[in-house]
Write a protein that holds these residues in place. Structure first.
Motif: not given
Length: 437
Positions: A58-62, A64-67, A71
């Motif tokens: 998998k790629e890093s975009s799948e 991790f996500a920058i918040d 929330d």
């Protein structure tokens, strides 16, 4: 044999070759080779596939996500004092991303039994002739022109044809609905002159939002006269009710006075002793001296007088009511005769071409009276010179409903805001006894 290992993020050991002391002897055979690391690596690989895919592929975009916002609902979703569940429940709650294997065995697409199939004509295609006809129909060129005709089917007189009558003869036969007699009759108009009322009456010039001065003054004078007449009738009804109450109070007072006089006369009769009255003296006494009345005799006389008084009062009130009802009936008969004469005179003259919807006949359709029409009149100080400042009045739904009532299509009904509901029985379940330690 090289081992398949997974590099965990926390491992700091350098990669190395699997150490095997000797390849000679019985323990070095292939069946005795140690493959625990390979099995462990394959298990981790299968778990990653079950969870959604191999992490290394998998790629890093799948992953991790920058918040940037955060929330706010995390504290609500995950409470601070969360109760830990059992490990068995946690394992059962997992869901694999790999679809389940089908239970039935299905042959492959290219698997055959070796027997050549015979050629068959295709049935899933449209002939060229049919395709041409459909294109012409889509363009509007119809070969057959259908003419619209009135329906001749009678829903009330049609006889159902039951094909399975012999097969299902044990079932009850369907009852044919009877056509009501009222369907053959024309609706009765509620207008006073008996003429047919149009569905949408044509309003005169006084109903316009920008009327002429003469039309507006005439309609204003007419509505003012109606309002004054209704107010006068209300005052007359109140005066009649007041007089009726005064007469009832007067009759009650007269009845009480008559009762008091009757009691006094009875007391004077009881005051007589041995035939002697006050102020009268006889030389010789009577041959038969009357005895004193007992209390039971006095009560009996009193009850009889009270019953006679009530019977006279009831008879008088009954006679009065019958006379009042007769007076009302005579007045209504005279009024109906005058209306019939006026309608006949209007028919003969021919001047009254339009039906007067405002005047309705006395005997209406149904138990409830017809609702009054809304007063759609703008006062002189409310007239506007511009249509932008105009406030629309009236309600089309109410007008259509009242038009159907006046034409006799439906009966007037009364709105029941609180209908009677079914009674419900509340019981308490005994689930509090099903406790578990």
């Amino acid at each position: 044999m090289p081992a398949v290992q997974t590099r965990t993020p926390g491992s700091v050991e350098a990669p190395k070759q699997f150490s095997q002391p000797s390849r000679k002897g019985k323990k070095a055979w292939r069946k005795n080779v140690n493959v625990t690391d390979v099995a462990h690596g394959l298990e981790e690989l299968s778990e990653e596939i079950i969870r959604g895919g191999v992490i290394r592929e998998k790629e890093s975009s799948e992953l991790f996500a920058i918040d940037l916002k955060g929330d706010l609902g995390v504290s609500k979703k995950i409470p601070q004092h969360a109760k830990k569940c059992l490990k068995a429940d946690e394992i059962l709650a997992r869901r694999s991303s790999i679809p389940a294997v089908a239970l039935r065995k299905r042959p492959g697409e290219k698997t055959t039994d070796g027997v050549l199939s015979t050629k068959r004509q295709r049935t899933n295609w449209i002939p060229y002739k049919e395709l041409t006809r459909l294109r012409k129909v889509a363009d509007g060129h119809h070969s057959i022109i259908l003419e619209a005709k009135h329906a001749t089917y009678d829903a009330w007189g049609a006889i159902p044809m039951n094909k399975d009558e012999k097969l299902y003869d044990f079932l009850p036969t369907l009852e044919i609905p009877k056509k009501p007699k009222s369907m053959k009759r024309n609706p009765i108009s509620l207008a006073a002159n008996g003429k047919t009322v149009p569905a949408i009456p044509k309003p005169n010039g006084g109903y316009s939002y920008n009327p002429l001065s003469t039309d507006y003054e005439a309609r204003l004078a007419e509505e003012s006269a109606k309002a004054l007449e209704s107010e006068r009738q209300r005052i007359v009804a109140e005066e009649m009710e007041r007089r009726k109450q005064d007469a009832a109070a007067r009759s009650a007072a007269e009845a009480e006075a008559a009762e008091e006089r009757a009691d006094m006369s009875e007391w004077e009769e009881d005051s007589e002793w041995e035939g002697f009255q006050s102020g009268v003296e006889d030389e010789r006494p009577s041959t038969k001296q009357p005895g004193r009345k007992t209390q039971a005799q006095r009560n009996r006389i009193k009850r009889r007088k009270e019953e006679e008084r009530l019977a006279k009062h009831k008879a008088a009130m009954k006679l009065k009511r019958t006379q009042e009802e007769r007076i009302k009936e005579i007045a209504h008969e005279i009024k109906d005769q005058e209306q019939e004469k006026a309608s006949l005179a209007g028919d003969n003259s021919g001047t009254d071409n339009e039906t007067d919807v405002t005047r309705l006949r006395r005997k209406q359709l149904g138990k409830f009276k017809l609702p009054e029409k809304d007063l759609e009149l703008v006062l002189p100080d409310e007239l506007e010179e511009s249509l932008r400042l105009l406030k629309p009045e009236g309600n089309l739904l109410k007008d259509r409903y009242r038009s159907m009532l006046v034409r006799g299509k439906v009966e007037s009904r009364r709105h029941i805001p609180f209908r009677k509901l079914a009674k419900r029985k509340l019981t308490e379940k005994w689930t509090h006894k099903d406790f578990v330690l």
